[in-house]
Design a protein around this motif. Structure first.
Motif, PDB file in Angstrom:
ATOM      1  N   HIS A  35      59.205   4.308  23.006  1.00 49.60           N
ATOM      2  CA  HIS A  35      59.499   5.580  23.204  1.00 49.60           C
ATOM      3  C   HIS A  35      61.210   5.801  23.616  1.00 49.60           C
ATOM      4  O   HIS A  35      61.513   6.735  22.936  1.00 49.60           O
ATOM      5  N   ASP A  61      67.837   3.677  34.549  1.00 48.40           N
ATOM      6  CA  ASP A  61      67.089   4.327  35.923  1.00 48.40           C
ATOM      7  C   ASP A  61      67.554   3.881  36.951  1.00 48.40           C
ATOM      8  O   ASP A  61      68.527   2.857  36.982  1.00 48.40           O
ATOM      9  N   HIS A 107      66.967  13.004  20.453  1.00 47.72           N
ATOM     10  CA  HIS A 107      66.507  13.467  21.971  1.00 47.72           C
ATOM     11  C   HIS A 107      67.011  12.392  22.740  1.00 47.72           C
ATOM     12  O   HIS A 107      67.557  12.171  23.815  1.00 47.72           O
ATOM     13  N   LYS A 164      69.866  11.997  25.359  1.00 46.05           N
ATOM     14  CA  LYS A 164      69.298  12.044  26.739  1.00 46.05           C
ATOM     15  C   LYS A 164      69.587  10.709  27.850  1.00 46.05           C
ATOM     16  O   LYS A 164      70.169  10.696  28.904  1.00 46.05           O
ATOM     17  N   HIS A 165      68.908   9.782  27.041  1.00 43.72           N
ATOM     18  CA  HIS A 165      69.245   8.285  27.588  1.00 43.72           C
ATOM     19  C   HIS A 165      70.175   7.475  27.190  1.00 43.72           C
ATOM     20  O   HIS A 165      70.798   6.702  28.016  1.00 43.72           O
TER      21      HIS A 165
HETATM   22  O1  U2P Z   1      57.401  11.132  32.346  1.00 45.69           O
HETATM   23  C1  U2P Z   1      57.572  12.065  31.755  1.00 45.69           C
HETATM   24  C2  U2P Z   1      59.051  12.302  31.125  1.00 45.69           C
HETATM   25  O2  U2P Z   1      60.156  12.127  32.011  1.00 45.69           O
HETATM   26  C3  U2P Z   1      60.935  11.393  31.467  1.00 45.69           C
HETATM   27  N1  U2P Z   1      61.283  10.071  32.133  1.00 45.69           N
HETATM   28  C4  U2P Z   1      60.483   9.529  32.934  1.00 45.69           C
HETATM   29  C5  U2P Z   1      60.781   8.310  33.592  1.00 45.69           C
HETATM   30  C6  U2P Z   1      62.245   7.872  33.582  1.00 45.69           C
HETATM   31  O3  U2P Z   1      62.593   6.756  33.855  1.00 45.69           O
HETATM   32  N2  U2P Z   1      63.077   8.451  32.625  1.00 45.69           N
HETATM   33  C7  U2P Z   1      62.797   9.600  32.149  1.00 45.69           C
HETATM   34  O4  U2P Z   1      63.484  10.142  31.280  1.00 45.69           O
HETATM   35  C8  U2P Z   1      60.679  11.043  29.933  1.00 45.69           C
HETATM   36  O5  U2P Z   1      61.415  12.001  29.033  1.00 45.69           O
HETATM   37  P1  U2P Z   1      61.758  11.920  27.813  1.00 45.69           P
HETATM   38  O6  U2P Z   1      62.782  10.776  27.475  1.00 45.69           O
HETATM   39  O7  U2P Z   1      60.481  11.682  26.989  1.00 45.69           O
HETATM   40  O8  U2P Z   1      62.440  13.323  27.622  1.00 45.69           O
HETATM   41  C9  U2P Z   1      59.057  11.182  29.724  1.00 45.69           C
HETATM   42  O9  U2P Z   1      58.762  11.173  28.847  1.00 45.69           O
END
Ligand code: U2P
Length: 288
Positions: free
Chosen positions: A87, A92, A144, A148-149
């Motif tokens: 994913h 964090d 994305h 985002k990350h």
């Molecule tokens: O858990 C639902 C969505 O929140 C985002 N998430 C969750 C935990 C974390 O440590 N960091 C985080 O971003 C995720 O969003 P996404 O990356 O999919 O946009 C996760 O799907």
């Protein structure tokens, strides 16, 4: 005398400004805002604490597929993934929050052109929807995750290419599907497995406690956590918590399933799944 009192007044004003600035910083940290002011007055990302390698289980995700399109791996029939797929690699904070969208760098698929084969296989989208990008608009799943990350991981993982390469390498090194299969936890549409058994299998293999996310009693996501040097660590804070404590607030019941991929429409009717063009905006509708 006049010069002395002017100096005193300006030093007092400077001290006041410094105190106010440090109070603002403390407040920002307490509320987990994650923003500090850098030396040039620009906002700077608060240093994150650890990495979360979030994996998804296609057997569970693909049960919800209502739309098919060429880039949805749930729609690959017998070639659909039968392993945990990626994913994202998420930086964090220990308090359960996380930074997001840390720089203005947009995703450029050309930068990862040499990684497309493994990415399509092990980091595919399991949806036709187009997730939002950080700077308005919609983009690909990879775009994305990078914006985002990946941009927030950059102090450790570097540029876009290295973010994806690092994530693939960590994923291959810590092969959760293999660990579970070897412990007897194989995909099944009839069996239910003890949550504690699945967690122990991973703890024994990697010496760290994962986090599981379930939907209707089936594993949907499995998160592996790492220190910033990519040594495994527990996902939930504290290293000595028992599995019981760690999973008391979990979305998973004590016995969980690991569904095998069922060809789309099986159990329902094939016609329930409709094919849509790649560029349609379904807004992740089949993930809801
Ligand atoms: O858990 C639902 C969505 O929140 C985002 N998430 C969750 C935990 C974390 O440590 N960091 C985080 O971003 C995720 O969003 P996404 O990356 O999919 O946009 C996760 O799907």
């Amino acid at each position: 005398m006049a010069i002395l009192s002017a100096n005193l007044a300006s030093s007092a004003a400077l001290a006041l400004i410094l105190v106010a600035a440090s109070l603002c910083l403390i407040e920002a940290k307490q509320f987990g805002i994650g923003i500090e002011i850098g030396s040039r007055g620009r906002p700077r990302q608060r240093e994150f604490d650890y990495f979360n390698l979030a994996l998804q289980w296609p057997g569970t995700y693909c049960q919800r597929t209502r739309y098919c399109c060429p880039n949805n791996a749930c729609c690959r029939g017998s070639n659909s993934p039968a392993v945990f797929t990626i994913h994202g690699l998420w930086p964090d904070y220990n308090d359960g929050s996380w930074p997001a969208c840390c720089t203005k760098k947009s995703f450029d698929e050309k930068e990862i052109s040499t990684l497309l084969d493994p990415l399509e296989k092990y980091w595919p989208s399991l949806s036709c929807g187009k997730p939002s990008s950080c700077h308005g608009g919609k983009g690909s799943f990879w775009g994305h995750e990078w914006e985002k990350h990946g941009t927030c991981s950059a102090p450790v993982t570097g540029d876009e290419y290295n973010y994806f390469l690092t994530t693939l390498n960590v994923y291959f090194k810590y092969n959760v599907t293999k660990v579970l299969n070897e412990a007897g936890y194989v995909p099944s549409n009839t069996e239910k497995y003890p949550l504690g058994g699945i967690v122990s299998a991973i703890q024994n293999a990697f010496h760290a406690t994962p986090k599981l996310v379930c939907r209707n009693g089936a594993v949907e996501e499995l998160h592996l956590c790492f220190y910033k040097d990519f040594k495994p660590r527990d996902c939930a804070g504290g290293s000595s918590s028992s599995s019981d404590m760690l999973f008391s607030g979990s979305s998973c019941p004590n016995y969980i399933s690991l569904p095998a991929y069922a060809s789309l429409g099986a159990g329902n009717v094939e016609s329930e799944v409709s094919w849509v063009p790649e560029d349609v905006d379904l807004r992740w509708v089949d993930r809801l």
